[in-house]
Scaffold this active site. Structure first.
Site, PDB file in Angstrom:
ATOM      1  N   ASN A 137       0.856  -1.193   0.000  1.00 27.80           N
ATOM      2  CA  ASN A 137       0.000   0.000   0.000  1.00 27.80           C
ATOM      3  C   ASN A 137       0.893   1.243   0.000  1.00 27.80           C
ATOM      4  O   ASN A 137       1.451   1.607   1.028  1.00 27.80           O
ATOM      5  CB  ASN A 137      -0.893  -0.017   1.248  1.00 27.80           C
ATOM      6  CG  ASN A 137      -1.735   1.246   1.345  1.00 27.80           C
ATOM      7  OD1 ASN A 137      -1.911   1.963   0.369  1.00 27.80           O
ATOM      8  ND2 ASN A 137      -2.246   1.517   2.541  1.00 27.80           N
ATOM      9  N   GLU A 169      -5.381  -4.828  10.958  1.00 32.66           N
ATOM     10  CA  GLU A 169      -4.390  -3.767  11.135  1.00 32.66           C
ATOM     11  C   GLU A 169      -4.730  -2.962  12.387  1.00 32.66           C
ATOM     12  O   GLU A 169      -5.568  -2.036  12.326  1.00 32.66           O
ATOM     13  CB  GLU A 169      -4.402  -2.831   9.927  1.00 32.66           C
ATOM     14  CG  GLU A 169      -4.120  -3.513   8.615  1.00 32.66           C
ATOM     15  CD  GLU A 169      -3.601  -2.530   7.580  1.00 32.66           C
ATOM     16  OE1 GLU A 169      -2.458  -2.702   7.158  1.00 32.66           O
ATOM     17  OE2 GLU A 169      -4.329  -1.593   7.223  1.00 32.66           O
ATOM     18  N   GLY A 182       2.020   2.735  10.671  1.00 35.23           N
ATOM     19  CA  GLY A 182       2.907   3.874  10.434  1.00 35.23           C
ATOM     20  C   GLY A 182       3.572   4.406  11.688  1.00 35.23           C
ATOM     21  O   GLY A 182       4.100   5.516  11.686  1.00 35.23           O
ATOM     22  N   SER A 186       3.184  -1.576  10.574  1.00 37.10           N
ATOM     23  CA  SER A 186       4.639  -1.469  10.764  1.00 37.10           C
ATOM     24  C   SER A 186       5.389  -2.765  10.455  1.00 37.10           C
ATOM     25  O   SER A 186       6.371  -3.095  11.123  1.00 37.10           O
ATOM     26  CB  SER A 186       4.963  -0.968  12.177  1.00 37.10           C
ATOM     27  OG  SER A 186       4.462   0.343  12.358  1.00 37.10           O
ATOM     28  N   GLU A 214      -6.968   4.789   7.659  1.00 28.40           N
ATOM     29  CA  GLU A 214      -6.748   6.214   7.375  1.00 28.40           C
ATOM     30  C   GLU A 214      -7.994   6.830   6.739  1.00 28.40           C
ATOM     31  O   GLU A 214      -8.268   8.012   6.933  1.00 28.40           O
ATOM     32  CB  GLU A 214      -5.497   6.373   6.483  1.00 28.40           C
ATOM     33  CG  GLU A 214      -4.230   6.138   7.307  1.00 28.40           C
ATOM     34  CD  GLU A 214      -3.046   5.585   6.536  1.00 28.40           C
ATOM     35  OE1 GLU A 214      -3.067   5.577   5.295  1.00 28.40           O
ATOM     36  OE2 GLU A 214      -2.086   5.135   7.203  1.00 28.40           O
ATOM     37  N   LYS A 246       0.009   4.211  -0.239  1.00 27.84           N
ATOM     38  CA  LYS A 246      -0.711   5.377   0.300  1.00 27.84           C
ATOM     39  C   LYS A 246      -0.607   6.546  -0.696  1.00 27.84           C
ATOM     40  O   LYS A 246      -0.644   6.307  -1.901  1.00 27.84           O
ATOM     41  CB  LYS A 246      -0.186   5.745   1.681  1.00 27.84           C
ATOM     42  CG  LYS A 246      -0.076   4.532   2.614  1.00 27.84           C
ATOM     43  CD  LYS A 246       0.142   4.920   4.026  1.00 27.84           C
ATOM     44  CE  LYS A 246       0.521   3.711   4.861  1.00 27.84           C
ATOM     45  NZ  LYS A 246      -0.014   3.772   6.197  1.00 27.84           N
ATOM     46  N   HIS A 272      -9.650   1.118   4.807  1.00 25.88           N
ATOM     47  CA  HIS A 272      -8.368   1.369   5.463  1.00 25.88           C
ATOM     48  C   HIS A 272      -8.576   2.347   6.623  1.00 25.88           C
ATOM     49  O   HIS A 272      -9.379   3.281   6.528  1.00 25.88           O
ATOM     50  CB  HIS A 272      -7.359   1.924   4.456  1.00 25.88           C
ATOM     51  CG  HIS A 272      -5.958   1.930   4.989  1.00 25.88           C
ATOM     52  ND1 HIS A 272      -5.512   2.886   5.868  1.00 25.88           N
ATOM     53  CD2 HIS A 272      -4.932   1.063   4.809  1.00 25.88           C
ATOM     54  CE1 HIS A 272      -4.242   2.613   6.185  1.00 25.88           C
ATOM     55  NE2 HIS A 272      -3.868   1.508   5.555  1.00 25.88           N
TER      56      HIS A 272
HETATM   57  C1  PEP Z   1      -0.953   0.270   5.883  1.00 25.52           C
HETATM   58  O1  PEP Z   1      -0.894   1.319   5.246  1.00 25.52           O
HETATM   59  O2  PEP Z   1      -1.907  -0.513   5.719  1.00 25.52           O
HETATM   60  C2  PEP Z   1       0.101  -0.035   6.838  1.00 25.52           C
HETATM   61  C3  PEP Z   1       0.041  -1.158   7.513  1.00 25.52           C
HETATM   62  O3  PEP Z   1       1.083   0.906   6.972  1.00 25.52           O
HETATM   63  P1  PEP Z   1       2.490   0.683   7.728  1.00 25.52           P
HETATM   64  O4  PEP Z   1       3.093  -0.589   7.196  1.00 25.52           O
HETATM   65  O5  PEP Z   1       3.297   1.890   7.331  1.00 25.52           O
HETATM   66  O6  PEP Z   1       2.228   0.601   9.177  1.00 25.52           O
END
Ligand code: PEP
Length: 263
Positions: free
Chosen positions: A14, A173, A179, A219, A103, A16, A101
């Site tokens: 992803n 997640e 992040g 992460s 975000e 983003k 997601h």
């Molecule tokens: C994500 O964007 O779904 C995600 C898990 O981001 P990150 O790996 O940066 O935590």
């Protein structure tokens, strides 16, 4: 019920809202491809660039075995919905779409009901759908992660059936891990993914639920990926920040291929 679905593990990148120019996007996809195509027989890799880069990235991916996905879609197929992109517009370009997601839930107010409609719309167009769920830090601290994640899964899959199982993926997640560099304790991730598999089984039947893949996201990087992909209920990972570094992402794909190769 066995904890392993019949499909290949999935590693999803992803990007983003990155990179901000097409040259960097093409460099990144070429870098990822140089390693990922060598593992395409053992790991399904899918890349999720921003909408404006989808077409150019799709041209680089032709016949590579690496798949393409969008980071979101709307629930209607066409009409007066300024700024939205429908799954009907994506289906000839992409194999996958991410919905729900955190975000988008956080910054754009997406609700479980909207996520359910997006999930159903994506599936109805033949796309594979990665539906994201996960608790906030406050829920985790209060010990209510299970209730929050259960409610999100039940609401998001409200109109799904056993027929959707092979194209349905749920990414667990924890929001506090996205992040932040604070990846979840693998034991917590394991218990939550096991819970998700159980709920999906209750909703669409245990046999069909075995085909639904469950990913960990939050992460994930080259150093910690093994601790997740080796978990019994984990079928791969959704990678954000680390997917913007081709070498690091390639390492994540390689480790995943090795772990699943040994199963
Ligand atoms: C994500 O964007 O779904 C995600 C898990 O981001 P990150 O790996 O940066 O935590």
């Amino acid at each position: 019920m066995s904890s392993r679905p019949p499909g290949m593990p999935l590693v999803a990148a992803n990007w983003k809202m990155n990179p901000t120019n097409i040259d960097d996007a093409l460099d990144l996809v070429r870098g990822i491809l140089s390693v990922a195509r060598g593992h395409a027989d053992r790991v399904e890799v899918s890349i999720f660039p921003p909408f404006p880069w989808l077409l150019a990235v799709s041209e680089v991916l032709v016949e590579s075995g690496v798949k393409l996905g969008a980071q979101d879609c709307f629930w209607e197929m066409s009409g007066a919905y300024t700024g939205e992109v429908s799954p009907a517009m994506l289906k000839d370009l992409c194999q996958w779409v991410i919905v729900g997601h955190s975000e988008r839930r956080l910054y754009l107010g997406e609700t479980d009901d909207m996520v359910a409609k997006k999930t159903a719309a994506g599936l109805s167009c033949g796309l594979g759908v990665i539906m994201c769920v996960g608790e906030l830090a406050d829920h985790y601290d209060a010990g209510t992660s299970d209730q929050v994640v259960s409610a999100q899964v039940k609401a998001g899959l409200a109109s799904c059936s056993a027929d959707d199982s092979a194209r349905l993926v749920i990414a667990y997640e924890p929001v506090w891990a996205i992040g932040t560099g604070k990846s979840a304790d693998p034991e917590h991730a394991y218990k939550t993914m096991r819970l998700i598999r159980r709920i999906v089984g209750e909703m669409i039947g245990a046999g069909a639920a075995r085909k639904v893949r469950i990913l960990y996201g939050g992460s994930v990087n080259a150093a910690n990926v093994q601790s997740y992909v080796e978990l019994p209920y984990c079928d791969g990972c959704l990678v954000g920040g680390a997917s913007l570094d081709a070498a690091e992402f390639a390492h994540i794909v390689k480790v995943t291929a090795e772990v699943y190769g040994h199963r």
